[in-house]
Design a protein around this motif. Structure first.
Motif, short mmCIF file in Angstrom:
data_model
loop_
_atom_site.label_atom_id
_atom_site.label_comp_id
_atom_site.label_asym_id
_atom_site.label_seq_id
_atom_site.Cartn_x
_atom_site.Cartn_y
_atom_site.Cartn_z
N ARG A 172 -32.27 42.54 -14.17
CA ARG A 172 -32.27 41.09 -14.33
C ARG A 172 -31.10 40.65 -15.21
NH1 ARG A 172 -38.17 38.31 -15.22
NH2 ARG A 172 -39.23 39.17 -13.40
N ALA A 222 -39.56 39.43 -10.71
CA ALA A 222 -38.39 40.24 -10.39
C ALA A 222 -38.71 41.18 -9.26
CB ALA A 222 -37.94 41.04 -11.61
N SER A 232 -33.08 31.82 -15.30
CA SER A 232 -32.06 32.71 -15.85
C SER A 232 -30.88 31.86 -16.31
CB SER A 232 -31.65 33.76 -14.81
OG SER A 232 -31.00 33.16 -13.71
N TYR A 263 -25.64 44.59 -17.92
CA TYR A 263 -27.04 44.18 -18.11
C TYR A 263 -27.90 45.37 -18.55
CZ TYR A 263 -26.04 39.72 -15.77
OH TYR A 263 -25.56 38.48 -15.43
N HIS A 271 -41.94 32.95 -11.88
CA HIS A 271 -41.01 33.75 -11.08
C HIS A 271 -41.25 35.23 -11.37
CE1 HIS A 271 -39.42 29.86 -10.59
NE2 HIS A 271 -39.13 29.78 -11.88
N SER A 325 -36.90 27.00 -15.87
CA SER A 325 -37.70 27.82 -14.95
C SER A 325 -38.35 26.99 -13.85
CB SER A 325 -38.79 28.56 -15.73
OG SER A 325 -39.64 27.65 -16.40
N TYR A 344 -35.14 36.93 -8.06
CA TYR A 344 -34.04 37.66 -8.66
C TYR A 344 -33.39 38.59 -7.65
CZ TYR A 344 -35.36 36.00 -13.28
OH TYR A 344 -35.62 35.21 -14.37
N ARG A 350 -32.95 34.31 -2.61
CA ARG A 350 -32.58 35.45 -3.45
C ARG A 350 -31.07 35.67 -3.41
NH1 ARG A 350 -36.03 39.32 -4.72
NH2 ARG A 350 -37.33 38.90 -2.89
N TYR A 352 -27.91 31.46 -8.16
CA TYR A 352 -28.47 31.82 -9.46
C TYR A 352 -29.97 31.52 -9.47
CZ TYR A 352 -23.49 31.43 -10.34
OH TYR A 352 -22.12 31.54 -10.25
N THR A 353 -30.72 32.41 -10.09
CA THR A 353 -32.17 32.29 -10.11
C THR A 353 -32.61 31.38 -11.25
OG1 THR A 353 -32.31 34.57 -9.29
CG2 THR A 353 -34.31 33.60 -10.20
#
Length: 443
Positions: free
Chosen positions: A420, A9, A279, A227, A7, A367, A415, A215, A275-276
């Motif tokens: 992130r 960002a 993560s 973050y 993946h 992942s 993302y 996304r 949600y990605t």
């Protein structure tokens, strides 16, 4: 071997959101960071003669980690390569073509082609390319070596005709193939040498991985600041726009089998509810009771049970698919299966209210988790489920394994805009994260 790519960002400042019901995501890949930092890999597939000499070669170029991996492509990324013909003697050939198709199969039914794009690279009515060595002067015959480049792009959506005779548009699903799953979704690139009516065509092909771009929208400003500054996430009171709070849940039971306990648990999930993978899902639980001993027991990080569940459902009705003109989706026996994938990891808040505890949690997402998808009567969906606390010396009323609250969530592949998500806790060791690619639990 899983064909999916790592993946990445997004660094562009503009927020893009894939609409799951329209084709708005068609250009979302172009605004994503390029994968060009990785050297493109060539994947070669051959048809050989009886003497082992390759005479038909399909070359596919992708950003896979190595040529030993299957080629993989994100939504909107063109499938590029070439088809090479190397003939030692003159042969009659009608055409050379290449196509990319998406198929959904069931263990008890036929194959459904739900998307297809193709390109004719050469026709017998056209003369051979002057640049090709040893080119034949006969427009219907070829000899020597010829090579044709191609570039195919899968559309972001396909149309499926429902039993009601209405056509519905679905985003192309990601590749899906698991050992015990009844439904499999796969994509192929096929190069074909078309011959005369009484001769068999020749084809060489490969399976490819397809990853849709899903996304999430950007999180709240307060969470983005947390973050960036690596500070604890603000809760619902400080950041009401950043949380989805469920209705308070009354938890009743007994402590040490001597006295009844009545507690109130309020669960919250971070918004947006997409949600990605790779993560975490931030969550929060508030436990309230006037019994000090019960409060300590129920608010222990090991006592709270919140899980990510995956559900796969297949329908029984027959469908037809628009792109291939008249092909029918075979009937699928109705089946619904649920698998528990990951358990929330909790850490207590620093405040010490005598009747209230606040715990911050995270659900770690593998992942390689398959993204949410929906195609006709096939659905792969996720939800977060809340169970009764499993505290020492606490016995809840009713079924201790029953789901008390459940909230649907979407698992994405890219993302959101901005920083992130940070991971504040180690992963749990008693969940199924390491087995997320297996289809283990049927209900």
């Amino acid at each position: 071997m899983d064909p999916e790519l790592p993946h990445y960002a997004r660094t562009h400042s503009t927020t893009l959101r894939r609409d799951r019901r329209t084709s708005a995501g068609a250009n979302s890949f172009s605004s994503s960071p390029s994968l060009s930092t990785r050297t493109p890999v060539e994947h070669l597939y051959h048809l050989t003669s009886s003497k082992g000499r390759p005479w038909l070669t399909l070359k596919v170029i992708s950003n896979a980690p190595a040529s030993t991996f299957l080629p993989s492509f994100y939504e909107g990324e063109p499938i590029k390569g070439s088809v090479t013909l190397d003939l030692t003697k003159e042969e009659s050939i009608k055409a050379i073509s290449v196509q990319a198709i998406g198929e959904m199969t069931s263990s008890v039914t036929e194959i459904l082609n739900f998307v297809q794009v193709s390109e004719t690279l050469w026709k017998s009515s056209a003369p051979p390319e002057p640049s090709s060595p040893s080119g034949s002067q006969n427009a219907s015959k070829l000899v020597g070596e010829h090579s044709w480049p191609f570039s195919l792009t899968l559309p972001p959506v396909c149309q499926v005709r429902l039993p009601t005779a209405t056509a519905e548009t679905f985003p192309l699903p990601g590749s899906f193939s698991e050992r015990l799953a009844r439904v499999h979704i796969q994509y192929q690139v096929i190069a074909t040498v078309h011959r005369s009516r009484f001769r068999v065509d020749n084809s060489v092909s490969t399976i490819i991985g397809y990853i849709p771009i899903i996304r999430p929208e950007a999180p709240s400003i307060a969470r983005q600041i947390a973050y960036l500054e690596n500070t604890p996430l603000p809760g619902p009171e400080a950041d009401p726009e950043g949380w989805h709070c469920l209705e308070p849940l009354q938890v009743r039971g007994s402590v040490f089998s001597t006295r009844e306990v009545d507690a109130k648990c309020t669960f919250a999930l971070a918004k947006p509810l997409t949600y990605t993978r790779g993560s975490v899902i931030p969550c929060l639980m508030t436990v309230e009771t006037t019994d000090p001993q019960a409060l300590d027991l129920l608010s222990s990080p090991r006592s709270l049970v919140v899980r990510l569940l995956r559900q796969i459902a297949t329908g029984e009705a027959s469908l037809s698919v628009t792109p291939l003109g008249g092909k029918r989706l075979p009937g699928l026996d109705y089946e619904r299966a649920v698998q528990g994938l990951a358990t929330a990891v909790w850490r207590p808040d620093s405040s010490r209210n005598p009747h209230k505890r606040v715990l911050h949690g995270e659900i770690h997402l593998p992942s390689m988790l398959k993204p949410t998808c929906h195609l006709g009567k096939f659905e792969l969906t996720y939800s977060v489920a809340v169970y009764a606390p499993k505290a020492v010396a606490f016995q809840p009323d009713g079924d201790a394994e029953a789901v008390l609250q459940q909230l649907p969530v979407v698992i994405g592949t890219a993302y959101a805009a901005g920083p992130r998500p940070r991971i504040y806790s180690p992963p749990a060791y008693d969940d199924a994260s390491s087995r997320a690619s297996e289809f283990l639990i049927f209900r």
